[in-house]
Motif scaffolding. Structure first.
Motif, PDB file in Angstrom:
ATOM      1  N   PHE A   1      -0.510  25.649 -59.914  1.00 38.17           N
ATOM      2  CA  PHE A   1      -0.764  25.470 -61.344  1.00 38.17           C
ATOM      3  C   PHE A   1      -0.227  26.720 -62.031  1.00 38.17           C
ATOM      4  O   PHE A   1      -0.715  27.822 -61.758  1.00 38.17           O
ATOM      5  CB  PHE A   1      -2.258  25.312 -61.639  1.00 38.17           C
TER       6      PHE A   1
ATOM      7  N   LYS B   1       0.148  30.037 -60.137  1.00 39.16           N
ATOM      8  CA  LYS B   1      -0.909  30.233 -59.156  1.00 39.16           C
ATOM      9  C   LYS B   1      -0.879  29.131 -58.095  1.00 39.16           C
ATOM     10  O   LYS B   1      -1.035  27.947 -58.422  1.00 39.16           O
ATOM     11  CB  LYS B   1      -2.252  30.216 -59.897  1.00 39.16           C
TER      12      LYS B   1
ATOM     13  N   VAL C   1      -2.668  27.248 -55.722  1.00 39.89           N
ATOM     14  CA  VAL C   1      -4.099  27.076 -55.452  1.00 39.89           C
ATOM     15  C   VAL C   1      -4.353  26.342 -54.135  1.00 39.89           C
ATOM     16  O   VAL C   1      -5.449  26.426 -53.586  1.00 39.89           O
ATOM     17  CB  VAL C   1      -4.854  26.395 -56.617  1.00 39.89           C
TER      18      VAL C   1
ATOM     19  N   PRO D   1     -15.167  29.688 -51.069  1.00 36.98           N
ATOM     20  CA  PRO D   1     -15.614  30.255 -52.340  1.00 36.98           C
ATOM     21  C   PRO D   1     -15.197  29.402 -53.533  1.00 36.98           C
ATOM     22  O   PRO D   1     -14.316  28.543 -53.398  1.00 36.98           O
ATOM     23  CB  PRO D   1     -14.904  31.609 -52.404  1.00 36.98           C
ATOM     24  N   ASN D   2     -15.788  29.660 -54.691  1.00 38.54           N
ATOM     25  CA  ASN D   2     -15.384  28.972 -55.925  1.00 38.54           C
ATOM     26  C   ASN D   2     -13.900  29.212 -56.178  1.00 38.54           C
ATOM     27  O   ASN D   2     -13.413  30.310 -55.975  1.00 38.54           O
ATOM     28  CB  ASN D   2     -16.163  29.519 -57.137  1.00 38.54           C
ATOM     29  N   GLY D   3     -13.241  28.150 -56.601  1.00 38.45           N
ATOM     30  CA  GLY D   3     -11.828  28.288 -56.970  1.00 38.45           C
ATOM     31  C   GLY D   3     -10.885  28.414 -55.789  1.00 38.45           C
ATOM     32  O   GLY D   3      -9.734  28.803 -55.939  1.00 38.45           O
ATOM     33  N   SER D   4     -11.363  28.057 -54.584  1.00 40.97           N
ATOM     34  CA  SER D   4     -10.496  28.249 -53.407  1.00 40.97           C
ATOM     35  C   SER D   4      -9.557  27.064 -53.164  1.00 40.97           C
ATOM     36  O   SER D   4      -8.707  27.126 -52.282  1.00 40.97           O
ATOM     37  CB  SER D   4     -11.338  28.523 -52.165  1.00 40.97           C
ATOM     38  N   GLY D   5      -9.733  25.982 -53.920  1.00 41.11           N
ATOM     39  CA  GLY D   5      -8.791  24.871 -53.796  1.00 41.11           C
ATOM     40  C   GLY D   5      -9.360  23.617 -53.143  1.00 41.11           C
ATOM     41  O   GLY D   5      -8.615  22.693 -52.805  1.00 41.11           O
ATOM     42  N   LYS D   6     -10.681  23.537 -53.019  1.00 44.56           N
ATOM     43  CA  LYS D   6     -11.286  22.376 -52.352  1.00 44.56           C
ATOM     44  C   LYS D   6     -11.082  21.097 -53.182  1.00 44.56           C
ATOM     45  O   LYS D   6     -10.616  20.090 -52.655  1.00 44.56           O
ATOM     46  CB  LYS D   6     -12.786  22.619 -52.115  1.00 44.56           C
ATOM     47  N   THR D   7     -11.455  21.180 -54.469  1.00 46.27           N
ATOM     48  CA  THR D   7     -11.318  19.989 -55.317  1.00 46.27           C
ATOM     49  C   THR D   7      -9.861  19.565 -55.394  1.00 46.27           C
ATOM     50  O   THR D   7      -9.536  18.370 -55.308  1.00 46.27           O
ATOM     51  CB  THR D   7     -11.862  20.285 -56.738  1.00 46.27           C
ATOM     52  N   THR D   8      -8.967  20.538 -55.560  1.00 45.70           N
ATOM     53  CA  THR D   8      -7.541  20.208 -55.680  1.00 45.70           C
ATOM     54  C   THR D   8      -7.061  19.506 -54.411  1.00 45.70           C
ATOM     55  O   THR D   8      -6.303  18.531 -54.476  1.00 45.70           O
ATOM     56  CB  THR D   8      -6.733  21.507 -55.948  1.00 45.70           C
TER      57      THR D   8
ATOM     58  N   GLN E   1     -17.604  16.227 -59.235  1.00 45.94           N
ATOM     59  CA  GLN E   1     -18.702  17.180 -59.471  1.00 45.94           C
ATOM     60  C   GLN E   1     -19.533  16.760 -60.677  1.00 45.94           C
ATOM     61  O   GLN E   1     -20.736  16.869 -60.678  1.00 45.94           O
ATOM     62  CB  GLN E   1     -18.130  18.571 -59.724  1.00 45.94           C
TER      63      GLN E   1
ATOM     64  N   GLU F   1     -19.103  18.382 -54.028  1.00 44.40           N
ATOM     65  CA  GLU F   1     -20.396  19.039 -54.293  1.00 44.40           C
ATOM     66  C   GLU F   1     -21.433  18.040 -54.824  1.00 44.40           C
ATOM     67  O   GLU F   1     -21.969  18.208 -55.928  1.00 44.40           O
ATOM     68  CB  GLU F   1     -20.214  20.200 -55.272  1.00 44.40           C
TER      69      GLU F   1
ATOM     70  N   HIS G   1     -21.532  24.141 -50.977  1.00 46.29           N
ATOM     71  CA  HIS G   1     -21.732  25.588 -50.812  1.00 46.29           C
ATOM     72  C   HIS G   1     -22.989  25.849 -49.987  1.00 46.29           C
ATOM     73  O   HIS G   1     -23.356  26.999 -49.786  1.00 46.29           O
ATOM     74  CB  HIS G   1     -21.883  26.261 -52.181  1.00 46.29           C
TER      75      HIS G   1
HETATM   76  N1  LIG Z   1      -5.438  21.013 -63.632  1.00 42.66           N
HETATM   77  C1  LIG Z   1      -5.471  22.332 -63.449  1.00 42.66           C
HETATM   78  N2  LIG Z   1      -4.694  23.158 -64.178  1.00 42.66           N
HETATM   79  C2  LIG Z   1      -4.714  24.488 -63.976  1.00 42.66           C
HETATM   80  N3  LIG Z   1      -5.468  25.110 -63.056  1.00 42.66           N
HETATM   81  C3  LIG Z   1      -6.259  24.353 -62.292  1.00 42.66           C
HETATM   82  C4  LIG Z   1      -6.317  22.924 -62.441  1.00 42.66           C
HETATM   83  N4  LIG Z   1      -7.190  22.426 -61.542  1.00 42.66           N
HETATM   84  C5  LIG Z   1      -7.670  23.498 -60.857  1.00 42.66           C
HETATM   85  N5  LIG Z   1      -7.116  24.645 -61.315  1.00 42.66           N
HETATM   86  C6  LIG Z   1      -7.373  25.998 -60.773  1.00 42.66           C
HETATM   87  O1  LIG Z   1      -7.103  25.951 -59.396  1.00 42.66           O
HETATM   88  C7  LIG Z   1      -8.018  26.782 -58.676  1.00 42.66           C
HETATM   89  C8  LIG Z   1      -8.668  25.974 -57.578  1.00 42.66           C
HETATM   90  O2  LIG Z   1      -9.558  25.056 -58.191  1.00 42.66           O
HETATM   91  P1  LIG Z   1     -10.425  24.018 -57.374  1.00 42.66           P
HETATM   92  O3  LIG Z   1     -11.246  23.273 -58.386  1.00 42.66           O
HETATM   93  O4  LIG Z   1      -9.549  23.226 -56.484  1.00 42.66           O
HETATM   94  O5  LIG Z   1     -11.344  24.972 -56.500  1.00 42.66           O
HETATM   95  P2  LIG Z   1     -12.708  24.646 -55.716  1.00 42.66           P
HETATM   96  O6  LIG Z   1     -12.575  25.285 -54.377  1.00 42.66           O
HETATM   97  O7  LIG Z   1     -12.985  23.194 -55.748  1.00 42.66           O
HETATM   98  O8  LIG Z   1     -13.772  25.437 -56.576  1.00 42.66           O
HETATM   99  P3  LIG Z   1     -15.359  25.167 -56.804  1.00 42.66           P
HETATM  100  O9  LIG Z   1     -16.059  25.491 -55.527  1.00 42.66           O
HETATM  101  O10 LIG Z   1     -15.683  26.132 -57.901  1.00 42.66           O
HETATM  102  O11 LIG Z   1     -15.489  23.746 -57.232  1.00 42.66           O
HETATM  103  C9  LIG Z   1      -8.979  27.350 -59.697  1.00 42.66           C
HETATM  104  O12 LIG Z   1      -8.551  28.646 -60.041  1.00 42.66           O
HETATM  105  C10 LIG Z   1      -8.834  26.396 -60.878  1.00 42.66           C
HETATM  106  O13 LIG Z   1      -9.099  27.056 -62.084  1.00 42.66           O
END
Ligand SMILES: Nc1ncnc2c1ncn2[C@@H]1O[C@H](COP(=O)(O)OP(=O)(O)OP(=O)(O)O)[C@@H](O)[C@H]1O
Length: 314
Positions: free
Chosen positions: A14, A17, A19, A38-45, A84, A159, A191
């Protein structure tokens, strides 16, 4: 056994970055995989790429036998995805919510599907209750019922129990195990350590990279982490001192004890030696818990010695 998910080298960026960074995964049928990190580590993506909601920038593979790039519609049809922030209509009853979801998706045999989902998740006796009057745990259960209405083969749960009390989380996990027992494959991000321990396998992702996977016993044994437990007075002050001591990588409180960990057992023993002479402290060698391993991984130190992971950008 044919993998339900078989993907290689997934990358998602993104802006500037990255991710998700070169993630490969194989997932077997009827298993529950816990996605941690951790938060923001890329799980949801990663979850969104697996079910065809996001196209990877690089990498390829299949989910339920369909190409994640070219056949996302087929994958979505066979996947239940609980986000979520799922939404329910608070002024509709449980049954009306499920009817509504079914109609939006144009499902056939709606009455029998809704009946089956209500039965499966123990919601039948509450079917006339307004969703807005449900406790957090029952809301999650209703959201799960909505996810299985179309009888998916794969469940991706992001989550699902955040903010839910321990009893309701336990009940929810019993439901997940029942669904897996019936053949569904489940990928669930969490988590919570107790939830990680209820998965058949765990996948640990940090800074977009998959850095640990396997059963809990596998993950603990892959990371050769020497661990001591110490009890005594003023543990908080002791913990602060130990954290500054060479050879000690992490110190974490577990109830009335501290877990003191180090990747190099000899260095760790040298570090704690002066403290072991103190008569008010009781030291014992112990096995690291999964949480010790994760704290170590999250501290940016790869316990396989690969060095410090990059700092996540703000
Ligand atoms: N559509 C998007 N555009 C820009 N950045 C994005 C987008 N989706 C996710 N991100 C960024 O990508 C990174 C990974 O996000 P992601 O939601 O995959 O993490 P996560 O591991 O699921 O976090 P959490 O545990 O907080 O849910 C984060 O920094 C998030 O801000």
């Amino acid at each position: 056994m044919k993998a339900v998910i078989d993907v290689h080298g997934l990358v998602k960026t993104f802006g500037d970055k990255r991710v998700v960074d070169d993630v490969s995964l194989q997932v077997g049928k009827g298993q529950i995989y816990g996605f941690l990190g951790p938060n923001g580590s890329g799980k949801t993506t990663t979850l969104r790429m697996l079910c065809g909601l996001l196209t990877p920038d690089a990498g390829s593979g299949t989910c339920l036998g369909f190409d994640i790039r070219k056949e996302s519609a087929e994958i979505k049809r066979r996947t239940g995805y609980m986000t979520q922030k799922f939404s329910l209509y608070e002024d509709l009853t449980i049954r009306e919510n499920l009817d509504f979801v079914g109609r939006v998706y144009g499902l056939d045999k709606l009455k029998s599907r809704v009946d089956a989902a209500l039965d499966r998740l123990g919601l039948a006796s509450r079917r006339k209750q307004l969703a807005g009057q449900l406790s957090g745990g029952w809301k999650q259960r209703l959201a799960l019922a909505a996810c299985i209405l179309h009888e998916p083969e794969l469940l991706l749960l992001d989550e699902p129990t955040a903010g839910v009390d321990p009893k309701a989380r336990r009940d929810f996990w019993d439901q997940i195990h029942a669904l897996a027992g019936a053949g569904l494959t489940v990928l669930v991000s969490t988590h919570y350590m107790d939830e990680a321990e209820r998965c058949h396998e765990i996948l640990y992702i940090a800074y977009g990279k998959l850095i640990a996977r396997g059963t809990i016993a596998d993950v603990i044994s892959q990371h050769d982490l020497a661990t001591w437990s110490v009890t005594g007075p003023n543990l908080y002050l002791l913990s602060q001192e130990l954290q500054r001591t060479p050879g000690i990588d992490t110190v974490a409180a577990f109830g009335t004890a501290l877990h003191v960990c180090g990747r190099d057992a000899a260095l760790l023993e040298r570090g704690i030696a002066p403290y072991r002479l103190r008569p008010d402290l009781t030291w014992a060698r112990t096995s690291p818990s999964l949480e010790d391993i994760f704290i170590q991984l999250m501290s940016g130190l790869d316990t396989n010695g690969a060095g410090k992971a990059p700092e996540p950008s703000a």
